[in-house]
Scaffold this motif. Sequence first.
Motif, PDB file in Angstrom:
ATOM      1  N   UNK B  79       0.873  -1.162   0.071  1.00  0.00           N
ATOM      2  CA  UNK B  79      -0.013   0.063  -0.092  1.00  0.00           C
ATOM      3  C   UNK B  79       0.869   1.130   0.157  1.00  0.00           C
ATOM      4  N   UNK B  80       0.637   1.937  -0.883  1.00  0.00           N
ATOM      5  CA  UNK B  80       1.051   3.581  -0.949  1.00  0.00           C
ATOM      6  C   UNK B  80       0.226   4.584  -0.576  1.00  0.00           C
ATOM      7  N   UNK B  81       0.292   5.368   0.494  1.00  0.00           N
ATOM      8  CA  UNK B  81      -0.433   6.201   0.905  1.00  0.00           C
ATOM      9  C   UNK B  81      -0.143   7.680   0.371  1.00  0.00           C
ATOM     10  N   UNK B  82      -1.143   8.275  -0.109  1.00  0.00           N
ATOM     11  CA  UNK B  82      -1.009   9.750  -0.691  1.00  0.00           C
ATOM     12  C   UNK B  82      -1.851  10.663   0.161  1.00  0.00           C
ATOM     13  N   UNK B  83      -0.674  11.669   0.796  1.00  0.00           N
ATOM     14  CA  UNK B  83      -1.257  12.533   1.744  1.00  0.00           C
ATOM     15  C   UNK B  83      -0.793  13.981   1.357  1.00  0.00           C
ATOM     16  N   UNK B  84      -1.631  14.586   1.703  1.00  0.00           N
ATOM     17  CA  UNK B  84      -1.535  16.380   1.419  1.00  0.00           C
ATOM     18  C   UNK B  84      -0.545  16.725   2.235  1.00  0.00           C
ATOM     19  N   UNK B  85      -0.452  16.346   3.573  1.00  0.00           N
ATOM     20  CA  UNK B  85       0.440  17.038   4.649  1.00  0.00           C
ATOM     21  C   UNK B  85       1.547  15.912   4.748  1.00  0.00           C
ATOM     22  N   UNK B  86       2.828  16.454   4.488  1.00  0.00           N
ATOM     23  CA  UNK B  86       4.061  15.517   4.761  1.00  0.00           C
ATOM     24  C   UNK B  86       4.516  15.657   6.104  1.00  0.00           C
ATOM     25  N   UNK B  87       3.736  16.174   7.149  1.00  0.00           N
ATOM     26  CA  UNK B  87       4.139  16.142   8.520  1.00  0.00           C
ATOM     27  C   UNK B  87       4.551  14.707   9.189  1.00  0.00           C
ATOM     28  N   UNK B  88       5.504  14.689   9.905  1.00  0.00           N
ATOM     29  CA  UNK B  88       6.042  13.544  10.600  1.00  0.00           C
ATOM     30  C   UNK B  88       4.834  12.521  11.119  1.00  0.00           C
ATOM     31  N   UNK B  89       3.789  13.226  11.831  1.00  0.00           N
ATOM     32  CA  UNK B  89       3.067  12.389  12.590  1.00  0.00           C
ATOM     33  C   UNK B  89       1.922  11.676  11.551  1.00  0.00           C
ATOM     34  N   UNK B  90       1.650  12.711  10.466  1.00  0.00           N
ATOM     35  CA  UNK B  90       0.697  11.660   9.471  1.00  0.00           C
ATOM     36  C   UNK B  90       1.715  10.688   8.820  1.00  0.00           C
ATOM     37  N   UNK B  91       2.719  10.760   8.484  1.00  0.00           N
ATOM     38  CA  UNK B  91       3.497   9.608   7.797  1.00  0.00           C
ATOM     39  C   UNK B  91       3.542   8.566   8.927  1.00  0.00           C
ATOM     40  N   UNK B  92       3.856   8.873  10.053  1.00  0.00           N
ATOM     41  CA  UNK B  92       4.115   8.120  11.076  1.00  0.00           C
ATOM     42  C   UNK B  92       2.558   7.190  11.158  1.00  0.00           C
ATOM     43  N   UNK B  93       1.361   7.924  11.204  1.00  0.00           N
ATOM     44  CA  UNK B  93       0.333   7.084  11.375  1.00  0.00           C
ATOM     45  C   UNK B  93       0.051   6.341  10.185  1.00  0.00           C
ATOM     46  N   UNK B  94       0.475   6.600   9.029  1.00  0.00           N
ATOM     47  CA  UNK B  94       0.413   5.740   7.995  1.00  0.00           C
ATOM     48  C   UNK B  94       1.118   4.406   8.016  1.00  0.00           C
ATOM     49  N   UNK B  95       2.550   4.637   8.515  1.00  0.00           N
ATOM     50  CA  UNK B  95       3.258   3.221   8.721  1.00  0.00           C
ATOM     51  C   UNK B  95       2.674   2.457   9.847  1.00  0.00           C
ATOM     52  N   UNK B  96       2.224   3.116  10.630  1.00  0.00           N
ATOM     53  CA  UNK B  96       1.354   2.370  11.987  1.00  0.00           C
ATOM     54  C   UNK B  96       0.141   1.464  11.687  1.00  0.00           C
ATOM     55  N   UNK B  97      -0.411   2.014  10.454  1.00  0.00           N
ATOM     56  CA  UNK B  97      -1.616   1.175   9.902  1.00  0.00           C
ATOM     57  C   UNK B  97      -1.381   0.325   8.958  1.00  0.00           C
ATOM     58  N   UNK B  98       0.027   0.213   8.695  1.00  0.00           N
ATOM     59  CA  UNK B  98       0.508  -0.716   7.862  1.00  0.00           C
ATOM     60  C   UNK B  98       0.933  -0.330   6.167  1.00  0.00           C
ATOM     61  N   UNK B  99       0.855   0.849   6.043  1.00  0.00           N
ATOM     62  CA  UNK B  99       1.474   1.131   4.638  1.00  0.00           C
ATOM     63  C   UNK B  99       2.803   1.098   4.453  1.00  0.00           C
ATOM     64  N   UNK B 100       3.098   0.722   3.183  1.00  0.00           N
ATOM     65  CA  UNK B 100       4.588   0.530   2.973  1.00  0.00           C
ATOM     66  C   UNK B 100       5.478   1.828   2.367  1.00  0.00           C
ATOM     67  N   UNK B 101       4.607   2.612   1.764  1.00  0.00           N
ATOM     68  CA  UNK B 101       5.448   3.851   1.604  1.00  0.00           C
ATOM     69  C   UNK B 101       4.361   4.935   1.194  1.00  0.00           C
TER      70      UNK B 101
END
Lengths: 214, 122
Positions: B79-101
């Motif tokens: 899974x690749x997540x697409x986010x408008x916000x590149x801030x750390x916590x957004x990215x961290x949440x993405x990896x916590x829920x299992x995205x790969x990149x």
Amino acid sequence: MSMEYSRDPFSSSADQEDAPASDYVRALVDENQKLRAMLAAQQIGSEDHTARLASLFVAVNSLHCALDQRAVLSSVRDIVTTLVGSEEMAIFDVDASQGRLRLLASEGIDPGPYQDVRIGHGAIGTAALSGEPLIRHEGGSVDGTGDDTLTACIPLKLDERVVAVLAIFRLLPQKGRLDASDLDLFDALTAHVGTALVFTRLYSSSGGASGASM
Amino acid sequence: MRKKILLADDSNTALTLERMLLAQSAYDVVLARDGREAVRQAVDEVPDLIILDVVMPNMDGFEACQEIRRLESTRAIPVIMVTTRGEGHHVETGFKVGCNDYVTKPINGPELLSKVRNLLGE
């Protein structure tokens, strides 16, 4: 390949002939690596070019699919967020008879100071009057006043007449700065958003879908 | 055999652009317009890769990713997540829920394609 080798390098049977053959193979491997790197660079360039064209197509297509003003404004917001990289913007309607700009829609900014903008005043009013886009370059401001919250003021035209202005404020942090593809996109917005807005007004005043004969 | 990619986004602009870029690179593309539809399509289509926007109606991208990881038939799909916000916590949440990149908006075509190829082992 420029290196010349007059015999088949793989037909050598004598040990003393292995050295030139391995030199030849090494040269081939090196050249293949250079070719691979060149092709990879060309592929990236081609993908970049395709992405730029695709962005322009997507933007223009979404604008002209919209049948009402709300859909046009929503498309503009989507384009600015997804393709330019900003969540702060405002669109103004030009009221030439009153010499003013009317705020049509805004996103991510306090709309208060932008309710009443006079044509010819400030960066937004100047873009409306001149018909030329005002773009902030790194470290500067669009109108030289030092206001670095505005990134671009783009006049939106019907033919040569400015009918609206799109103001883009701060870019997303990861975007950093505008690039050449953004300027191409602004040209497309200048030519197509104004047309789309005027079309929706005409469509609405003609009775919209209920008045269409097809 | 062409690989199949599921795209989930409520933005027409993002969906159309990503679909054009991926189709041009010879991938088959399946679309979803919200998180719930993305999970359903993931189960039905079992794509080779999923590209999930974070902000979507009904079920956001984080919840959809979590659900995709929970289900036996879809948990191994990259899974690749697409986010408008590149801030750390957004990215961290993405990896916590299992995205790969992840990639951030504005969408950069070559960057997205490079991450897709990387996760597909190409």
